[in-house]
Design a protein around this motif. Structure first.
Motif, mmCIF file in Angstrom:
data_model
loop_
_atom_site.group_PDB
_atom_site.id
_atom_site.type_symbol
_atom_site.label_atom_id
_atom_site.label_comp_id
_atom_site.label_asym_id
_atom_site.label_seq_id
_atom_site.Cartn_x
_atom_site.Cartn_y
_atom_site.Cartn_z
ATOM 1 N N ASN A 76 20.173 3.165 -16.986
ATOM 2 C CA ASN A 76 19.366 2.427 -17.959
ATOM 3 C C ASN A 76 18.408 1.501 -17.222
ATOM 4 O OD1 ASN A 76 20.684 3.545 -20.217
ATOM 5 N ND2 ASN A 76 22.351 2.066 -20.023
ATOM 6 N N GLN A 77 17.146 1.543 -17.583
ATOM 7 C CA GLN A 77 16.143 0.707 -16.934
ATOM 8 C C GLN A 77 16.156 -0.702 -17.549
ATOM 9 O OE1 GLN A 77 14.451 2.031 -14.232
ATOM 10 N NE2 GLN A 77 15.958 3.618 -14.685
ATOM 11 N N HIS A 78 16.112 -1.701 -16.671
ATOM 12 C CA HIS A 78 16.046 -3.098 -17.096
ATOM 13 C C HIS A 78 14.630 -3.596 -16.806
ATOM 14 C CE1 HIS A 78 20.663 -3.885 -16.887
ATOM 15 N NE2 HIS A 78 20.397 -2.624 -17.178
ATOM 16 N N MET A 79 13.855 -3.713 -17.819
ATOM 17 C CA MET A 79 12.452 -4.054 -17.609
ATOM 18 C C MET A 79 12.263 -5.502 -17.155
ATOM 19 S SD MET A 79 11.371 -1.124 -17.942
ATOM 20 C CE MET A 79 9.673 -1.506 -17.522
ATOM 21 N N ASP A 80 13.355 -6.288 -17.175
ATOM 22 C CA ASP A 80 13.250 -7.646 -16.642
ATOM 23 C C ASP A 80 13.482 -7.686 -15.134
ATOM 24 O OD1 ASP A 80 15.875 -6.883 -17.019
ATOM 25 O OD2 ASP A 80 16.576 -8.900 -17.538
ATOM 26 N N ASP A 81 13.828 -6.530 -14.519
ATOM 27 C CA ASP A 81 13.884 -6.465 -13.053
ATOM 28 C C ASP A 81 12.480 -6.725 -12.500
ATOM 29 O OD1 ASP A 81 16.558 -5.765 -13.138
ATOM 30 O OD2 ASP A 81 16.198 -3.614 -12.891
ATOM 31 N N ILE A 82 12.427 -7.384 -11.360
ATOM 32 C CA ILE A 82 11.127 -7.681 -10.749
ATOM 33 C C ILE A 82 10.430 -6.377 -10.358
ATOM 34 C CG2 ILE A 82 9.967 -8.787 -8.803
ATOM 35 C CD1 ILE A 82 12.211 -10.834 -8.733
ATOM 36 N N SER A 83 9.190 -6.222 -10.767
ATOM 37 C CA SER A 83 8.428 -5.014 -10.474
ATOM 38 C C SER A 83 8.155 -4.897 -8.986
ATOM 39 C CB SER A 83 7.110 -5.022 -11.237
ATOM 40 O OG SER A 83 6.314 -3.920 -10.850
ATOM 41 N N ASN B 13 8.109 -0.034 -13.715
ATOM 42 C CA ASN B 13 8.283 -1.115 -12.743
ATOM 43 C C ASN B 13 8.760 -0.633 -11.371
ATOM 44 O OD1 ASN B 13 10.846 -0.437 -13.624
ATOM 45 N ND2 ASN B 13 11.578 -2.557 -13.770
ATOM 46 N N TRP B 14 8.713 0.688 -11.140
ATOM 47 C CA TRP B 14 8.944 1.251 -9.813
ATOM 48 C C TRP B 14 7.601 1.390 -9.096
ATOM 49 C CZ3 TRP B 14 13.120 5.520 -9.137
ATOM 50 C CH2 TRP B 14 14.265 5.211 -9.899
ATOM 51 N N ALA B 15 7.671 1.774 -7.837
ATOM 52 C CA ALA B 15 6.469 2.126 -7.084
ATOM 53 C C ALA B 15 6.804 3.304 -6.176
ATOM 54 C CB ALA B 15 5.974 0.940 -6.260
ATOM 55 N N LEU C 51 10.477 3.934 -5.114
ATOM 56 C CA LEU C 51 11.139 2.657 -4.822
ATOM 57 C C LEU C 51 11.305 1.823 -6.093
ATOM 58 C CD1 LEU C 51 12.272 1.048 -2.434
ATOM 59 C CD2 LEU C 51 10.039 -0.072 -2.231
ATOM 60 N N PRO C 52 12.534 1.727 -6.614
ATOM 61 C CA PRO C 52 12.794 0.883 -7.778
ATOM 62 C C PRO C 52 13.116 -0.556 -7.349
ATOM 63 C CG PRO C 52 14.733 2.171 -7.250
ATOM 64 C CD PRO C 52 13.696 2.538 -6.222
ATOM 65 N N PRO C 53 13.193 -1.484 -8.289
ATOM 66 C CA PRO C 53 13.664 -2.830 -7.962
ATOM 67 C C PRO C 53 15.058 -2.762 -7.337
ATOM 68 C CG PRO C 53 12.735 -2.767 -10.170
ATOM 69 C CD PRO C 53 12.833 -1.344 -9.712
ATOM 70 N N ILE C 54 15.412 -3.731 -6.534
ATOM 71 C CA ILE C 54 16.666 -3.661 -5.783
ATOM 72 C C ILE C 54 17.877 -3.632 -6.711
ATOM 73 C CG2 ILE C 54 16.870 -6.173 -5.455
ATOM 74 C CD1 ILE C 54 17.893 -5.442 -2.568
ATOM 75 N N GLU C 55 17.790 -4.299 -7.875
ATOM 76 C CA GLU C 55 18.898 -4.248 -8.822
ATOM 77 C C GLU C 55 19.117 -2.819 -9.326
ATOM 78 O OE1 GLU C 55 16.700 -8.198 -9.322
ATOM 79 O OE2 GLU C 55 16.159 -6.071 -9.219
ATOM 80 N N GLU C 56 18.014 -2.142 -9.568
ATOM 81 C CA GLU C 56 18.091 -0.753 -10.010
ATOM 82 C C GLU C 56 18.594 0.147 -8.885
ATOM 83 O OE1 GLU C 56 17.502 2.792 -12.388
ATOM 84 O OE2 GLU C 56 18.110 0.713 -12.697
#
Length: 288
Positions: free
Chosen positions: A22-29, A52-54, A201-206
């Motif tokens: 599940n994607q958490h859109m509050d994770d830092i982009s 919010n990935w790159a 590369l997703p946010p580190i939490e993801e």
């Protein structure tokens, strides 16, 4: 390809596109991080990733350290044994997590540079020969032979990239490495070409959620793989077992209909006993 191998590949590919979590859109982009580092996001058809990935070049994410083999004829390069020297034999003996190496080299073999030594928690990737695409993770500082590259996460990304996530990505590369390196006499992918490989590369939490989910699913696939291997072994063994069973049944008369008009074996044995004292005369058997 075994079904278990296909399942592993599918799990990893889906995980690297955010399809298993599940994607958490509050994770830092990650895109904001690239902007701070003045790095451009890459465009590729290989991956379709959440907003919010790159996607980044491996060469921007990691310093790629290619290994080497000191001259065997120079004794001082191999004694004293001071620096762990990694080869594919260590994967064969230990698996993909490396805590020691079978061979060691001296510090003199490194010359004036210690940059050939990669730190603990470095992902190792084979980019040549028949073992291209093989991988490991070093749990100790070490150096490698020239078949291997150490993917050392750059300091500016050290707080934003998990080694275990990078390892998930590396596990998907075998076919791409083979395809990239097939233009040479034997498979080989240079550091320059490897640097251009694209990493989602997703946010580190993801990243942590992905690693946890992948480990959970691959553990289940591992149990399935054991069953698949047993079934394969039984399938391969079945023809020989079947032949043995057929011969055994035949020798016990279980494959043919027994007829009352058949001669008795007892009569046959009695006939043999009656004629066993035959004399040979003029090339003809004659009973006494």
């Amino acid at each position: 390809m075994k079904l278990s191998d296909a399942l592993k590949s599918s799990i990893l590919q889906d995980a690297l596109q955010g399809k298993l979590t599940n994607q958490h859109m509050d994770d830092i982009s990650v895109k904001s991080l690239l902007a701070v580092l003045q790095l451009n996001e890459q465009i590729t058809d290989e991956y379709s990733v959440p907003e919010n990935w790159a996607i980044i070049n491996l060469g921007d994410l990691c310093d790629i350290k290619n290994g080497f083999t000191p001259k065997r004829s120079v004794e001082e390069y191999w004694n004293p044994k001071e620096v762990p020297w990694f080869t594919v034999e260590d994967v064969k003996s230990q698996g993909h997590i490396i805590y020691s190496t079978q061979q060691m080299i001296s510090r003199a073999a490194l010359g004036n540079s210690t940059e050939r030594i990669v730190p603990a928690d470095t992902v190792l990737l084979c980019c040549t020969s028949a073992t291209i695409g093989n991988y490991a993770i070093a749990k100790i500082p070490l150096t490698t032979n020239q078949q291997w590259n150490g993917l050392v996460i750059k300091s500016e990304f050290s707080n934003f990239v998990l080694t275990d996530y990078l390892l998930c990505w590396v596990k998907t590369l075998k076919e791409k490495l083979i395809g990239t390196g097939k233009s040479t006499t034997f498979p080989f992918v240079s550091v320059r070409k490897l640097s251009s490989f694209k990493v989602p590369l997703p946010p580190i939490e993801e990243q942590q959620r992905i690693v946890d989910r992948v480990n959970e699913l691959l553990a289940k696939v591992g149990e399935f793989e054991k069953i698949e291997n047993r079934l394969t072994a039984l399938k391969e063994k079945f023809p020989s077992d079947l032949r043995a069973a057929i011969l055994q049944a035949a020798m016990q008369g279980e494959l043919t209909e027994q007829l009352d008009t058949d001669s008795s074996v007892d009569d046959l044995l009695e006939d043999i006993r009656t004629h066993r004292d035959c004399l040979i005369a003029d090339g003809v058997y004659r009973p006494k």
